[in-house]
Design an enzyme around this catalytic site. Structure first.
Site, PDB file in Angstrom:
ATOM      1  N   ASP A 148      61.455 118.787 100.548  1.00  0.00           N
ATOM      2  CA  ASP A 148      60.331 118.305  99.883  1.00  0.00           C
ATOM      3  C   ASP A 148      59.471 119.522  99.169  1.00  0.00           C
ATOM      4  O   ASP A 148      58.408 119.524  99.272  1.00  0.00           O
ATOM      5  CB  ASP A 148      59.135 117.653 100.830  1.00  0.00           C
ATOM      6  CG  ASP A 148      58.284 116.672 100.202  1.00  0.00           C
ATOM      7  OD1 ASP A 148      58.302 116.500  99.045  1.00  0.00           O
ATOM      8  OD2 ASP A 148      57.200 116.532 100.837  1.00  0.00           O
TER       9      ASP A 148
ATOM     10  N   LYS B 272      47.020 121.434 111.728  1.00  0.00           N
ATOM     11  CA  LYS B 272      47.597 120.206 111.084  1.00  0.00           C
ATOM     12  C   LYS B 272      47.467 119.202 112.302  1.00  0.00           C
ATOM     13  O   LYS B 272      48.290 119.229 113.332  1.00  0.00           O
ATOM     14  CB  LYS B 272      48.972 120.401 110.619  1.00  0.00           C
ATOM     15  CG  LYS B 272      49.566 119.197 109.979  1.00  0.00           C
ATOM     16  CD  LYS B 272      50.965 119.639 109.212  1.00  0.00           C
ATOM     17  CE  LYS B 272      51.584 118.435 108.534  1.00  0.00           C
ATOM     18  NZ  LYS B 272      52.701 118.848 108.007  1.00  0.00           N
TER      19      LYS B 272
END
Length: 792
Positions: A170, A76
């Site tokens: 989230d 990432k």
């Protein structure tokens, strides 16, 4: 190594230096010295990037190889813009630290962090199965039996995070990954909070409106129950096939109102069990105090819901222990309490509204909430921002993240400040993105908007789109195939190629592979397209479809196995083909559909032939063959019918062996799939059997026996021959009400038509086929070919 040194790389071929400072990770460049193609910015510490995996708002995820330990990892990488923002870097580092602070089998493991090319990265375990969002997108609705085990695993992962003092903030389908064995893993703790005393308050609110809990909208204090709400909303989306609310506004009052008007899950999906609906509705209670007080309690109720879904015939009495029955009763009572609480809440809101001083203007509190198209402002932005968004959408498209690209393109079309022809090209690319993802309905919606936009005569746009694309847009909402030899899109212009691409993709997704092929060939064979990077990518895309065309036209797709062994051989070949497919949507569906058919055929051949003592039927004399076919069909002996037809050495009178074999196999699949449905859930009916007995419930036991519950409560064994053809068609209508996808619905209706034509009401079958032909050009093409080989 300094940053400037880090941004100079040498060509692998001629070793000439190249400055890659302005390039994104894993970019493809041509060496200015020797013109060889190079991949640059691909080595991040010990990790070598091997492909792009996904693109997000702040970062991109790549698949990379750890050459030291010989393993694949997910890398990432924070975007260049945010890598210069110390606040974002700190948040990124905090995400890595938080996720690495605990270990759980249902949470993606962080391996290490680092910097390269001035960019910050996190290395994580690579999860092979993709994210749950894609799973929902492909199936539309996920069954209870499939979802509840995953839900238990996600709840266990969230419980582990809570034990470490974290709330995720989230939870959504896109942040739940499925590994190669189908187990769930939570990812992306980028918004997580460390709780103090169990609670915390965020300084920023970034969430997805479908799943964000009410207290986050208000900017209030959050605890683990905020994750429970988002988790419940995720389950709602998966089970219902749609998010719990469709509000995407950033305004607090609008989102708050949407959260207060969520329709209970049972009303949206009445086929779901009361137990499952009660878990979801309680998790999504508007007030945190009305949600689950612990993950243990939620996990316990999820397990009860799963046990109920796994029950065979009468779940009031079978499949549950006494303690589980008590828990289920508690769940059902709780469901009605939740509904009552929602009603009281809405009534209270209405009464309070009447008492408000209307002379005061309500204060609107704006929060930053990510909409589906990843936009964080109401306008399109500055020219630079528009260009950047378009570029990011193109990257998303090329990375295979079609839904994300579609959202950005659609967003750009909505705003007049986007200049032409960018605005119209965005409209075209939104259509293509939906088609590449296999979502015909969304493509039609975008096409209607694009057609209206073009008909308004936007300033600054030449006639290329009207000539090259508009004729296709006008046909998008029609079920007929677009015929290449009857379509005039002009002779030149990039717009013509876009029109050809949309026409080819439309035909393909409607099942017209042969009708799609000429459009893909036209794009594939034009060497001039290579000079335009967008059209060059679409040319590669057209070639992928031509590759899949050849695979879908292979012998395995059209084979008609007549033994269990032949079925298994065909299934193995289809698995090989499935791994070679390069496109989504129709190609995947066609292969999966044939696999499903062959699986059901194999089970039927195995089961019926084991139970049948007599040897395989010998082909009768030609004059009697049609009488024998009718006799076998009337008694639903479709395996015998398949044996009979496959043993013929010539075509029967006024028909073909190929057509008779295909319709016999389809009818056999019809009964097999109903058995599979009934093994998952009993069907409530009111049928008078041929014997005169009336049954109220039909199911399939764990041993594969067809069972019926009589009006007096007794249970007896049944066979399909106990039912009339009319009753079986009615049972089909009950069982097919909630298919996993529109394509699955069409396929199931197709097998019902085959059964009805052979064993039931032939005129009713033909009428149903005519109706289905008006919906699906692909079915019409198959049916026309089939009926031509059947006796009139």
């Amino acid at each position: 190594m300094s940053e400037s040194e880090e941004e100079i790389v040498v060509c692998y071929s001629c070793e000439a230096p190249m400055n890659v400072a302005s390039l994104a990770p894993y970019s493809k460049v041509i060496c200015p010295n020797c013109t060889k193609e190079n991949r640059v910015k691909s080595q991040f510490g010990p990790y070598r990037v091997i492909r792009r995996h996904a693109i997000g708002g702040m970062s991109s995820v790549f698949a990379a190889k750890d050459d030291t330990l010989d393993r694949e990892v997910a890398l990432k990488i924070l975007s260049e813009e945010f890598s210069k923002d110390e606040k974002r870097i700190a948040a990124f580092e905090e995400e890595a630290r938080l996720t690495a602070s605990f270990s759980h089998p249902n949470v993606v493991r962080v391996l290490t962090t680092g910097r390269a090319f001035g960019l910050f990265y996190i290395a994580m375990e690579f999860v092979q199965g993709g994210h749950f969002e894609r799973h929902i997108r492909e199936k539309v609705r996920i069954s209870e039996l499939e979802l509840l085990p995953l839900a238990i695993e996600v709840a266990e992962g969230l419980k582990g995070a809570q034990s470490a003092g974290l709330i995720h903030r989230d939870i959504k389908p896109g942040n739940i990954l499925l590994d190669s064995e189908g187990h769930a893993k939570i990812v992306d703790f980028g918004l997580a909070l460390v709780t103090q005393g169990g609670k915390a308050k965020a300084t920023e609110i970034w969430a997805t409106p479908y799943y964000v809990p009410p207290e986050a909208i208000e900017g209030g204090v959050e605890d683990f129950r905020a994750d429970i709400y988002a988790f419940g909303a995720t389950l709602y989306h998966a089970l219902a096939g749609q998010p719990p609310c469709d509000e995407e506004s950033m305004a607090t009052d609008l989102l708050r109102a949407a959260k207060q008007k969520i329709v209970p899950l049972k009303k949206v999906a009445p086929d779901l069990s009361d137990e499952t609906c009660a878990v979801v509705d309680r998790a999504m209670a508007y007030h945190p105090d009305e949600r689950y007080g612990s993950y243990d309690e939620m996990i316990s109720d999820l397990k009860v819901a799963l046990k109920t879904a796994q029950g065979e015939l009468a779940t009031d009495e079978h499949g549950l222990t006494k303690s589980e029955q008590r828990a289920r009763t508690r769940l059902r009572k709780r469901r009605y309490l939740i509904f009552g609480g929602i009603g009281a809440l809405l009534a209270g809101i209405g009464f309070t509204a009447l008492m408000v001083d209307r002379s005061k203007e309500p204060v609107k509190k704006e929060v930053r909430v990510l909409s589906a198209d990843e936009s964080v402002d109401e306008g399109a932005g500055s020219p630079e921002q528009i260009a950047n968004r378009y570029k990011m959408a193109r990257w998303s498209m090329e990375a295979g993240h079609f839904e994300r690209a579609e959202g950005v393109f659609s967003h750009l079309l909505k705003h007049e400040e986007v200049q032409e022809p960018t605005r119209t090209w965005a409209a075209m690319e939104a259509i293509v993105a939906a088609l590449l993802d296999g979502r015909m309905r969304d493509a039609k919606r975008h096409a209607a908007v694009a057609q209206e936009h073009l008909e308004s005569g936007p300033a600054g746009l030449d006639a290329g789109f009207s000539i090259g694309v508009m004729p296709v847009l006008r046909r998008m909402d029609q079920w007929e195939f677009v015929q290449a030899d009857k379509l005039d899109l002009g002779d030149t212009g990039t717009e013509r190629y876009m029109g050809c691409l949309i026409a080819g993709l439309k035909n393909w997704e409607q099942g017209g592979l042969d009708q799609a092929k000429p459009f893909f060939e036209l794009i594939s064979e034009d060497d001039s397209l290579g000079s335009d990077p967008v059209l060059a990518w679409y040319q590669l895309t057209a070639r992928k479809y031509l590759n899949d065309y050849q695979l879908l036209k292979s012998g395995a797709m059209d084979s008609q196995p007549v033994t269990e062994k032949e079925c298994k051989e065909a299934i193995a070949e289809l698995e090989r083909i499935g791994k070679l497919l390069k496109t989504r949507g129709r190609a995947i569906f066609n292969v999966a559909s044939r696999q499903s058919d062959f699986n059901q055929l194999a089970k039927s051949f195995s089961k019926i032939r084991k139970e049948r003592p007599q040897p395989t039927l010998s082909p009768p004399d030609k004059p009697n063959v049609m009488d024998r076919l009718s006799e076998l069909a009337a008694s639903y002996r479709f395996v015998d019918l398949v044996d009979l037809v496959s043993g013929l050495d010539t075509d029967p009178p006024e028909s073909t062996r190929e057509a008779l074999l295909a319709i016999s196999q389809s009818a056999l699949v019809f009964l097999s799939e109903m058995e599979a449905d009934l093994a998952k859930r009993a069907a409530v009916v009111d049928f008078s059997l041929k014997s005169g007995k009336t049954i109220q419930l039909i199911a399939v036991s764990g041993e594969g026996k067809l069972l019926g519950k009589l009006v007096d409560g007794t249970v007896r064994d049944l066979s399909w021959s106990d039912f009339t053809a009319d009753q079986l068609i009615e049972l089909h209508r009950i069982l097919v009400k909630n298919p996993v996808s529109e394509m699955e619905r069409l396929r199931r209706h197709e097998s019902a038509i085959a059964f009805d034509w052979l064993a039931g009401d032939r005129q009713r079958a033909i009428s149903a086929a005519d109706k289905l032909s008006a919906e699906s050009a692909g079915f019409r093409q198959r049916w026309d070919g089939l009926i031509a080989g059947l006796p009139q």
